[in-house]
Design a protein around this motif. Structure first.
Motif, short mmCIF file in Angstrom:
data_model
loop_
_atom_site.label_atom_id
_atom_site.label_comp_id
_atom_site.label_asym_id
_atom_site.label_seq_id
_atom_site.Cartn_x
_atom_site.Cartn_y
_atom_site.Cartn_z
N ASP A 92 48.65 33.49 45.48
CA ASP A 92 49.54 33.02 44.43
C ASP A 92 49.89 34.17 43.47
N ARG A 93 48.88 34.94 43.10
CA ARG A 93 49.11 36.05 42.17
C ARG A 93 49.99 37.12 42.82
N MET A 94 49.74 37.36 44.11
CA MET A 94 50.53 38.38 44.82
C MET A 94 51.98 37.94 44.95
N LEU A 184 48.25 53.08 26.24
CA LEU A 184 48.51 51.66 26.45
C LEU A 184 48.57 51.42 27.95
N ARG A 185 47.93 50.34 28.43
CA ARG A 185 48.00 50.01 29.86
C ARG A 185 49.32 49.34 30.20
N ALA A 186 49.75 48.42 29.33
CA ALA A 186 50.94 47.62 29.65
C ALA A 186 51.62 47.21 28.35
N THR A 194 50.89 41.76 36.54
CA THR A 194 50.91 41.89 38.00
C THR A 194 49.89 42.95 38.43
N LYS A 195 49.53 42.93 39.71
CA LYS A 195 48.68 44.00 40.22
C LYS A 195 49.56 45.09 40.86
N ALA A 196 50.57 45.52 40.10
CA ALA A 196 51.42 46.62 40.54
C ALA A 196 50.60 47.90 40.49
N VAL A 231 39.17 44.91 29.64
CA VAL A 231 38.23 46.02 29.63
C VAL A 231 38.26 46.68 31.01
N GLY A 232 38.82 47.89 31.05
CA GLY A 232 38.96 48.60 32.32
C GLY A 232 39.76 47.76 33.29
N THR A 233 39.20 47.48 34.46
CA THR A 233 39.87 46.60 35.42
C THR A 233 39.19 45.23 35.43
N MET A 234 38.86 44.78 34.22
CA MET A 234 38.23 43.45 34.11
C MET A 234 38.85 42.70 32.93
N ASN A 235 38.79 41.39 33.01
CA ASN A 235 39.10 40.57 31.83
C ASN A 235 37.86 40.57 30.95
N VAL A 236 38.03 40.15 29.71
CA VAL A 236 36.91 40.28 28.78
C VAL A 236 36.64 38.98 28.03
N ILE A 253 48.34 41.01 30.13
CA ILE A 253 46.98 40.91 30.70
C ILE A 253 47.06 40.41 32.14
N LEU A 254 46.22 40.99 33.02
CA LEU A 254 46.16 40.48 34.39
C LEU A 254 45.34 39.20 34.41
N GLU A 255 45.89 38.16 35.03
CA GLU A 255 45.15 36.90 35.14
C GLU A 255 44.12 37.04 36.25
N GLY A 256 42.88 37.24 35.87
CA GLY A 256 41.83 37.46 36.85
C GLY A 256 41.36 36.17 37.50
N GLY A 257 41.01 36.26 38.79
CA GLY A 257 40.45 35.12 39.48
C GLY A 257 39.07 34.78 38.92
N VAL A 258 38.29 35.82 38.59
CA VAL A 258 36.96 35.57 38.04
C VAL A 258 37.08 35.02 36.62
N ARG A 259 38.09 35.50 35.86
CA ARG A 259 38.35 34.95 34.53
C ARG A 259 38.56 33.45 34.62
N GLN A 260 39.45 33.05 35.54
CA GLN A 260 39.77 31.63 35.72
C GLN A 260 38.51 30.85 36.13
N THR A 298 34.83 40.47 33.38
CA THR A 298 34.81 39.72 34.64
C THR A 298 35.83 40.31 35.60
N GLY A 299 35.44 40.45 36.86
CA GLY A 299 36.37 40.94 37.88
C GLY A 299 35.74 40.81 39.25
N THR A 300 36.58 40.82 40.28
CA THR A 300 36.11 40.69 41.65
C THR A 300 35.09 41.76 42.00
N ALA A 301 35.37 42.99 41.59
CA ALA A 301 34.52 44.11 41.98
C ALA A 301 33.12 44.00 41.39
C1 LIG Z 1 43.55 45.20 35.16
C2 LIG Z 1 42.66 44.17 35.74
N1 LIG Z 1 42.24 43.17 34.96
C3 LIG Z 1 41.44 42.19 35.43
C4 LIG Z 1 41.02 42.19 36.75
C5 LIG Z 1 40.13 41.08 37.23
O1 LIG Z 1 40.80 40.28 38.16
P1 LIG Z 1 40.00 39.47 39.27
O2 LIG Z 1 39.03 38.61 38.51
O3 LIG Z 1 41.03 38.68 39.99
O4 LIG Z 1 39.32 40.46 40.11
C6 LIG Z 1 41.44 43.22 37.61
C7 LIG Z 1 41.09 43.27 39.03
O5 LIG Z 1 40.00 43.25 39.48
C8 LIG Z 1 42.27 44.23 37.09
O6 LIG Z 1 42.67 45.24 37.88
#
Ligand SMILES: Cc1ncc(COP(=O)(O)O)c(C=O)c1O
Length: 354
Positions: A92-94, A184-186, A194-196, A231-236, A253-260, A298-301
């Protein structure tokens, strides 16, 4: 899916030791590729040995950055089977991101079936140890060769797989975060949600400078430099005395799957989780009153990554005495418990491979 061609490798690679996995260093034997051409649609779905691409030097991905990716994981279950975690969220996000970048995304069934078949073929690569998983990286790039700024008419969707261990060398120990007030990231109206690939290019300088100063990641602020984004590549998430706050999705902000997922778990537990704007000033004030209890990314990694320190050019605050906070630990246990099939999947987040 339309007939998927499968060409298996004649040279399967040796599996890396689980203690030496790291993150994104090893790749499995195979990859999935599907092509798209405007007027023709998606065609030529193939699973082939992991290999280099041939690409026109004028391909739009190389010049105008039409590149979008996803990140998700497959987990080894207690009974030896393998399950993907919320793969539909990633599709969905992609698909929304592809629309923003004027790119094409494979339809849901093609995306899910292709990934499941690939993971099944490379199943021996899914690690068995807790904390390890098979990271899945679906990617779409513009492959049409031309110069001139417009959306490409040809795309390649490909998926590669990487067995991974802990994302941070610190493991579940709290990380030190640099509050980024310069880069600034975005920006509003841009690509932040987006995960552009472009967002990650934009983030490198800040992360590099923070690392030089001894920090693991940066805390991204909004364009006014007052409000917290990620925070970095994570939601906070910030845990205050009376509520748990994560910044509201605002387009940057990227809508993270782990955030949700964390929001859904907290709601189900009846905890006071709120999505709203959160300023640095509010965090500092709460901390000085003793009302900031813990914070985590929070993030997938990394799944859940506790924050032990926030430092800016003018102030610094420490959290949790160098230890993971109780809520961070609880969420980590619940989430990884579900992912590895150790706890009941009451939310139906796992997609088992047939
Ligand atoms: C900028 C950014 N924010 C947040 C996330 C967390 O997203 P997800 O929980 O889908 O991994 C990611 C990806 O891991 C990301 O690259």
């Amino acid at each position: 899916m339309m007939s998927l061609q499968i060409q298996k490798t004649t040279h399967p690679k040796p599996l890396p030791k689980s203690s030496e996995l790291g993150f994104g260093k090893h790749f499995t034997d195979h990859m999935l590729t599907i092509e798209f051409e405007r007027g023709k649609g998606w065609f030529n779905p193939r699973i082939i040995p992991y290999s280099d691409f041939q690409l026109d030097p004028a391909a739009s991905v190389l010049h105008y950055g039409q590149s979008l990716f996803e990140g998700m994981k497959a987990f080894r279950q207690q009974d030896g089977s393998v399950a993907l975690f919320r793969p539909e969220f990633n599709w969905d996000r992609m698909s929304k991101g592809a629309d923003r970048l004027c790119m094409e995304c494979p339809p849901k069934e093609m995306f899910l079936d292709g990934i499941k078949t690939l993971v099944k073929i490379d199943e021996r690569w899914v690690p068995k140890e807790k904390g390890c998983a098979l990271y899945i990286r679906p990617t779409i790039i513009g492959t049409e060769g031309f110069l001139g700024v417009r959306p490409a008419d040809r795309y390649l969707f490909f998926v590669i797989l990487s067995p991974v261990g802990a994302y941070y060398a610190e493991g579940l120990n709290p990380v030190k975060i640099w509050v980024e007030e310069q880069y600034l990231r975005a920006a509003p109206g841009g690509l932040g949600w987006t995960k552009a690939a472009a967002n990650y290019a934009a983030s490198l300088k800040a992360a590099q400078e923070a690392k030089k100063k001894g920090f693991s990641q940066v805390l991204w602020l909004d364009h006014t430099r007052k409000y917290i984004e990620e925070v970095g590549t994570m939601n906070v998430f910030f845990v205050f005395k009376n509520e748990i706050v994560t910044p509201a999705l605002d387009g940057t902000i990227l809508e993270g799957g782990v955030r949700q997922t964390v929001i859904e778990i907290l709601k189900a537990q009846g905890r006071p989780i709120v999505e709203r704007n959160l300023s640095l000033e509010e965090v500092q004030t709460a901390n000085s009153k003793g009302e900031l209890i813990e914070a985590f990314g929070t993030g997938t990694a990394a799944v859940i990554s506790p924050i032990g320190e926030l430092t800016s050019s003018t102030w610094s605050l420490k959290l949790g005495n160098g230890k993971i906070g109780p809520l961070s630990q609880k969420l980590y246990d619940e989430l990884t418990g579900i992912q590895y099939g150790l706890r009941p999947d009451t939310y139906h987040w796992l997609a088992k491979l047939m």
